[in-house]
Write an enzyme that holds these catalytic residues in place. Structure first.
Site, PDB file in Angstrom:
ATOM      1  N   GLN A  30       0.806  -1.216   0.062  1.00  0.00           N
ATOM      2  CA  GLN A  30      -0.130  -0.006  -0.123  1.00  0.00           C
ATOM      3  C   GLN A  30       0.715   1.309   0.007  1.00  0.00           C
ATOM      4  OE1 GLN A  30      -2.799  -1.864   3.245  1.00  0.00           O
ATOM      5  NE2 GLN A  30      -3.830  -0.083   2.707  1.00  0.00           N
ATOM      6  N   HIS A  31       0.190   2.364  -0.325  1.00  0.00           N
ATOM      7  CA  HIS A  31       0.753   3.740  -0.069  1.00  0.00           C
ATOM      8  C   HIS A  31       1.880   4.191  -1.200  1.00  0.00           C
ATOM      9  CE1 HIS A  31      -1.482   3.743   3.607  1.00  0.00           C
ATOM     10  NE2 HIS A  31      -0.725   2.783   4.145  1.00  0.00           N
ATOM     11  N   ASP A  56      -2.312  -4.832   0.172  1.00  0.00           N
ATOM     12  CA  ASP A  56      -2.087  -6.013   0.513  1.00  0.00           C
ATOM     13  C   ASP A  56      -2.763  -6.457   1.929  1.00  0.00           C
ATOM     14  OD1 ASP A  56      -0.703  -4.235   2.323  1.00  0.00           O
ATOM     15  OD2 ASP A  56       1.076  -4.967   1.903  1.00  0.00           O
TER      16      ASP A  56
END
EC number: 2.7.1.17
Length: 481
Positions: free
Chosen positions: A81-82, A239
């Site tokens: 992520q991110h 995830d």
């Protein structure tokens, strides 16, 4: 390969350090082929990766899967992520991706919070208070430090979006991963124009948010992967949302994931908004919510301590009075981006094994501190805590979680839950089922249950006390320049 009972799907986990691919039989959940390939992450002040490595790793992982991958009817990408991926007009990376554990944007996170109404505004608007891991803070950092990269960016993507787009030729994402950017409003489930305007990001650069169960596209002809043209591509997800799908969890079931980072989360039907910033109010990949707390320092930090001591990671010894806060990469929970590791209580008779156990205790304490906040108040407090991730099968991790949580702990036998969750999402495109129901049909959460033991309140109180007393030092960090 023995004959499959149903159609085949591919689930992918593109994580921080490697990409894994599973070919799964939709009818039974049996993994008929798998592959894995590494990619690199820079060290030093930042954490960056070249997105093209993710594609190369995906290609290699699928090559290892052989003919089974070519026979797949659908594919889905689950990913870290991110991360901030910036692409030029040709779809090539403008610069390496800024990853979730790059904490250089901590000043921007603080500034954005203050400039736009404070923590309460952000929690109510996006579900989360910006932290250095969030994509919006990384974009603000890039605009401040590399304005030429911002000017060159003609598309902004998350890691799983990048791979999905290379498969389909279309820029798409999903609500689960979009909810971790800081520019997606959880109340309206749309990009937040006020926040985007404030950070100078044109919404036209962002991918279309695909709804749960919707097809993101099909595999295009000009590609170098062993998929047939027209293979269905699901929207994919982050995830943690993928792992939640892979477990098929119902609302109220607590999960602790022990990986490079550590997370605790649970599915909820109520939209979360925690102004303290401890809980991130993420969306899940189905239409519900996934309140989650994340620590930056988990298995990698504990393994580093073991290496420094010259010990096997399981060589722990019981001890009292030693506290080790393993904040080797700064920390997100608690929010201490400039912190470093801290040791308190060292004596002449302290053994290496006791120091190592203290590292485990420090890592688990951070996760358990947030557990009650992510689980709904009406959830069963005696329900087993599902323990997943790379550390879940380690005896030292299992026993530390049992001792400090006081809860029964269940360790699912299924491995690669992120890739399995992505496979369940792909399967849902073919069967019309809820992906979580697909995972439950595959019985992915089955595994031994370790009985609860008495909670070690003394250790929990000691760590909390050291953390409180050392707060000024941890907030200041080691940079005195």
């Amino acid at each position: 390969m023995s004959a499959a009972e149903g159609p085949l799907v591919v689930g992918v986990d593109t994580s921080t350090q490697s990409t894994k691919a599973l070919v799964v039989d939709v009818a039974t959940g049996r993994v008929v082929a798998s592959g894995q390939a590494p990619h690199t992450v820079t060290s030093g002040a930042g954490r960056e990766s070249d997105p093209r490595q993710w594609w190369d790793a995906l290609t290699e992982a699928l090559r290892q899967c052989g003919q089974a991958a070519h026979e797949a009817a659908a594919v889905s990408i689950g990913g870290q992520q991110h991360g901030l991926v910036t692409l030029d007009t040709h779809g090539e990376p403008v610069r390496p991706a800024l990853l979730w554990n790059d904490v250089r944007s901590a000043p921007q996170a603080h500034r954005l919070t203050e400039e736009l109404g404070g923590a309460k505004f952000w929690a109510e608007r996006t579900g989360s208070v910006p932290a250095a891991s969030f994509t919006v803070t990384k974009w603000a950092w890039l605009a401040e430090h590399e304005p030429e990269a911002v000017r060159a960016a003609k598309a902004v993507r998350l890691p799983h979006d990048y791979l999905t787009e290379r498969l389909t030729g279309q820029g798409t994402t999903d609500r689960g991963d979009a909810s971790g950017t800081g520019w997606w409003a959880s109340g309206t489930e749309a990009y937040d124009e006020e926040i985007l305007a404030h950070v100078g990001l044109d919404p036209a650069l962002l991918p279309r948010v695909v709804r749960p169960g919707e097809v993101a596209g099909t595999v295009r002809e000009s590609h170098d992967l062993p998929f047939s043209k027209g293979t269905l591509v699901a929207c994919g997800t982050g995830d943690n949302a993928a792992a939640a799908l892979g477990l098929g969890i119902r609302p109220g079931t607590p999960v602790m994931s022990l990986g490079t980072s550590g997370t605790v989360y649970a599915v909820s039907r109520r939209r979360p908004a925690d102004p303290t910033g401890i809980v991130a109010g993420f969306a899940d990949a189905r239409g519900d919510w996934l309140p989650l707390a994340c620590t930056l320092n988990c298995t990698l930090a504990v393994d580093r301590v073991a290496t420094l001591l010259g010990l096997d990671r399981e060589a722990v010894e019981p001890g009292t009075g030693i506290t080790l806060l393993p904040f080797l990469d700064g920390e997100r929970t608690p929010n201490l981006p400039h912190a470093s590791g801290l040791l308190h209580g060292l004596r002449h008779d302290t053994s290496g094994g006791q120091l190592l156990q203290a590292a485990y205790d420090g890592a688990v304490h951070s996760l358990l501190g947030a557990l009650d906040r992510v689980v709904d108040e009406d959830a069963d407090p005696s329900a087993p805590l599902l323990l997943i991730g790379g550390g879940a099968r380690g005896t030292a991790w299992q026993q530390t979680v049992r001792r400090l949580s006081g809860r029964p702990v269940q360790v699912p036998e299924a491995r690669e839950l992120v890739a399995l969750g992505a496979a369940a999402q792909a399967a849902g495109l073919l069967t019309g089922e809820d992906p979580a129901a697909v995972a439950r049909r595959w019985d992915t959460a089955a595994g031994p249950v370790l009985e609860a033991v008495e909670r070690d309140e003394e250790t929990l109180a000691r760590i909390a006390g050291v953390l409180s007393d050392a707060a000024p030092l941890l907030e200041r960090g080691t940079d005195t320049a």
